[in-house]
Scaffold this motif. Structure first.
Motif, PDB file in Angstrom:
ATOM      1  N   TYR A 218       1.300  -9.589   7.480  1.00 16.86           N
ATOM      2  CA  TYR A 218       2.401  -9.456   6.525  1.00 16.86           C
ATOM      3  C   TYR A 218       3.011 -10.803   6.149  1.00 16.86           C
ATOM      4  O   TYR A 218       3.516 -10.972   5.047  1.00 16.86           O
ATOM      5  CB  TYR A 218       3.505  -8.558   7.084  1.00 16.86           C
ATOM      6  N   ASN A 219       2.994 -11.760   7.044  1.00 22.14           N
ATOM      7  CA  ASN A 219       3.667 -13.036   6.812  1.00 22.14           C
ATOM      8  C   ASN A 219       3.094 -13.827   5.640  1.00 22.14           C
ATOM      9  O   ASN A 219       3.810 -14.558   4.985  1.00 22.14           O
ATOM     10  CB  ASN A 219       3.637 -13.903   8.074  1.00 22.14           C
ATOM     11  N   SER A 220       1.812 -13.724   5.381  1.00 25.03           N
ATOM     12  CA  SER A 220       1.201 -14.508   4.313  1.00 25.03           C
ATOM     13  C   SER A 220       1.411 -13.907   2.930  1.00 25.03           C
ATOM     14  O   SER A 220       0.924 -14.432   1.943  1.00 25.03           O
ATOM     15  CB  SER A 220      -0.297 -14.662   4.578  1.00 25.03           C
ATOM     16  N   VAL A 221       2.160 -12.834   2.832  1.00 25.08           N
ATOM     17  CA  VAL A 221       2.342 -12.146   1.557  1.00 25.08           C
ATOM     18  C   VAL A 221       3.275 -12.911   0.625  1.00 25.08           C
ATOM     19  O   VAL A 221       2.947 -13.182  -0.513  1.00 25.08           O
ATOM     20  CB  VAL A 221       2.859 -10.705   1.782  1.00 25.08           C
ATOM     21  N   ASN A 222       4.458 -13.261   1.075  1.00 31.73           N
ATOM     22  CA  ASN A 222       5.422 -14.023   0.281  1.00 31.73           C
ATOM     23  C   ASN A 222       5.724 -13.398  -1.075  1.00 31.73           C
ATOM     24  O   ASN A 222       5.915 -14.106  -2.059  1.00 31.73           O
ATOM     25  CB  ASN A 222       4.945 -15.460   0.071  1.00 31.73           C
ATOM     26  N   GLY A 223       5.730 -12.103  -1.176  1.00 24.02           N
ATOM     27  CA  GLY A 223       6.073 -11.432  -2.427  1.00 24.02           C
ATOM     28  C   GLY A 223       4.995 -11.471  -3.480  1.00 24.02           C
ATOM     29  O   GLY A 223       5.231 -11.111  -4.623  1.00 24.02           O
ATOM     30  N   LYS A 224       3.798 -11.900  -3.149  1.00 26.51           N
ATOM     31  CA  LYS A 224       2.722 -12.032  -4.134  1.00 26.51           C
ATOM     32  C   LYS A 224       1.616 -11.015  -3.923  1.00 26.51           C
ATOM     33  O   LYS A 224       0.493 -11.235  -4.345  1.00 26.51           O
ATOM     34  CB  LYS A 224       2.120 -13.428  -4.063  1.00 26.51           C
ATOM     35  N   ALA A 225       1.888  -9.931  -3.269  1.00 24.85           N
ATOM     36  CA  ALA A 225       0.848  -8.951  -2.973  1.00 24.85           C
ATOM     37  C   ALA A 225       1.288  -7.570  -3.427  1.00 24.85           C
ATOM     38  O   ALA A 225       2.447  -7.321  -3.706  1.00 24.85           O
ATOM     39  CB  ALA A 225       0.542  -8.930  -1.485  1.00 24.85           C
ATOM     40  N   PHE A 226       0.317  -6.694  -3.482  1.00 27.71           N
ATOM     41  CA  PHE A 226       0.569  -5.290  -3.779  1.00 27.71           C
ATOM     42  C   PHE A 226       0.334  -4.511  -2.500  1.00 27.71           C
ATOM     43  O   PHE A 226      -0.379  -4.947  -1.612  1.00 27.71           O
ATOM     44  CB  PHE A 226      -0.384  -4.793  -4.869  1.00 27.71           C
ATOM     45  N   PHE A 227       0.942  -3.333  -2.426  1.00 34.16           N
ATOM     46  CA  PHE A 227       0.792  -2.485  -1.259  1.00 34.16           C
ATOM     47  C   PHE A 227       0.304  -1.113  -1.701  1.00 34.16           C
ATOM     48  O   PHE A 227       0.757  -0.588  -2.712  1.00 34.16           O
ATOM     49  CB  PHE A 227       2.135  -2.303  -0.526  1.00 34.16           C
ATOM     50  N   ILE A 228      -0.618  -0.558  -0.937  1.00 41.04           N
ATOM     51  CA  ILE A 228      -1.015   0.837  -1.094  1.00 41.04           C
ATOM     52  C   ILE A 228      -0.684   1.490   0.236  1.00 41.04           C
ATOM     53  O   ILE A 228      -1.176   1.063   1.281  1.00 41.04           O
ATOM     54  CB  ILE A 228      -2.517   0.990  -1.395  1.00 41.04           C
ATOM     55  N   TYR A 229       0.196   2.477   0.205  1.00 36.49           N
ATOM     56  CA  TYR A 229       0.563   3.180   1.432  1.00 36.49           C
ATOM     57  C   TYR A 229      -0.069   4.564   1.401  1.00 36.49           C
ATOM     58  O   TYR A 229       0.207   5.350   0.510  1.00 36.49           O
ATOM     59  CB  TYR A 229       2.085   3.283   1.574  1.00 36.49           C
ATOM     60  N   LEU A 230      -0.945   4.852   2.357  1.00 38.80           N
ATOM     61  CA  LEU A 230      -1.606   6.145   2.447  1.00 38.80           C
ATOM     62  C   LEU A 230      -0.947   6.988   3.525  1.00 38.80           C
ATOM     63  O   LEU A 230      -0.518   6.473   4.555  1.00 38.80           O
ATOM     64  CB  LEU A 230      -3.084   5.965   2.808  1.00 38.80           C
ATOM     65  N   TYR A 231      -0.876   8.258   3.267  1.00 47.20           N
ATOM     66  CA  TYR A 231      -0.346   9.178   4.272  1.00 47.20           C
ATOM     67  C   TYR A 231      -1.088  10.489   4.157  1.00 47.20           C
ATOM     68  O   TYR A 231      -1.746  10.776   3.171  1.00 47.20           O
ATOM     69  CB  TYR A 231       1.160   9.367   4.122  1.00 47.20           C
ATOM     70  N   ASP A 232      -0.967  11.294   5.178  1.00 49.33           N
ATOM     71  CA  ASP A 232      -1.659  12.573   5.250  1.00 49.33           C
ATOM     72  C   ASP A 232      -0.594  13.669   5.319  1.00 49.33           C
ATOM     73  O   ASP A 232       0.332  13.582   6.118  1.00 49.33           O
ATOM     74  CB  ASP A 232      -2.539  12.595   6.494  1.00 49.33           C
ATOM     75  N   ILE A 233      -0.741  14.662   4.475  1.00 46.89           N
ATOM     76  CA  ILE A 233       0.175  15.796   4.500  1.00 46.89           C
ATOM     77  C   ILE A 233      -0.514  16.933   5.238  1.00 46.89           C
ATOM     78  O   ILE A 233      -1.560  17.413   4.816  1.00 46.89           O
ATOM     79  CB  ILE A 233       0.542  16.248   3.080  1.00 46.89           C
ATOM     80  N   LEU A 234       0.079  17.354   6.319  1.00 51.33           N
ATOM     81  CA  LEU A 234      -0.466  18.433   7.117  1.00 51.33           C
ATOM     82  C   LEU A 234       0.210  19.733   6.693  1.00 51.33           C
ATOM     83  O   LEU A 234       1.417  19.868   6.793  1.00 51.33           O
ATOM     84  CB  LEU A 234      -0.245  18.175   8.602  1.00 51.33           C
ATOM     85  N   MET A 235      -0.567  20.648   6.177  1.00 49.00           N
ATOM     86  CA  MET A 235      -0.038  21.940   5.762  1.00 49.00           C
ATOM     87  C   MET A 235      -0.289  22.945   6.877  1.00 49.00           C
ATOM     88  O   MET A 235      -1.413  23.128   7.301  1.00 49.00           O
ATOM     89  CB  MET A 235      -0.729  22.416   4.495  1.00 49.00           C
ATOM     90  N   VAL A 236       0.755  23.562   7.348  1.00 48.44           N
ATOM     91  CA  VAL A 236       0.618  24.543   8.433  1.00 48.44           C
ATOM     92  C   VAL A 236       0.774  25.934   7.888  1.00 48.44           C
ATOM     93  O   VAL A 236       1.536  26.241   7.061  1.00 48.44           O
ATOM     94  CB  VAL A 236       1.672  24.279   9.538  1.00 48.44           C
TER      95      VAL A 236
END
Length: 103
Positions: free
Chosen positions: A85-103
């Motif tokens: 994370y330290n080398s980002v300096n506001g010049k990167a994009f983020f993709i956050y993946l998550y899993d939705i568990l349906m019960v």
């Protein structure tokens, strides 16, 4: 010759949500048959030519950083992730993946 711009994309999320599979699909144009756990970080690269809507063609060197999502609150895991994370300096994009568990 087209200019070459570097773009850093951090792919983040919990363990087992498909970060490595997504990165492999984007960079290799193939489904990852047998994914394994990412330890630390895995970096893959895609070169992308962007033409539409621009006066000149631009070539992007896209680095996809698949940061391991091992679950745990150990301080060693947190400090290890901080290296990526330290080398980002506001010049990167983020993709956050998550899993939705349906019960």
């Amino acid at each position: 010759m087209a200019s070459l711009d570097r773009v850093k994309v951090l792919v983040l999320g919990d363990s087992g949500v498909g970060k490595s599979s997504l990165v492999h699909l984007l960079c290799q144009n193939q489904v990852l048959g047998n994914p394994s756990w990412t330890v630390g970080c895995s970096v893959d690269v895609r070169v992308h030519d962007y033409k539409e809507g621009t006066p000149e063609e631009k070539t992007y060197y896209i680095e996809l950083w698949d940061v391991g999502g091992s679950v745990g609150s150990a301080s060693s895991v947190k400090s290890t992730r901080a290296v990526f994370y330290n080398s980002v300096n506001g010049k990167a994009f983020f993709i956050y993946l998550y899993d939705i568990l349906m019960v």
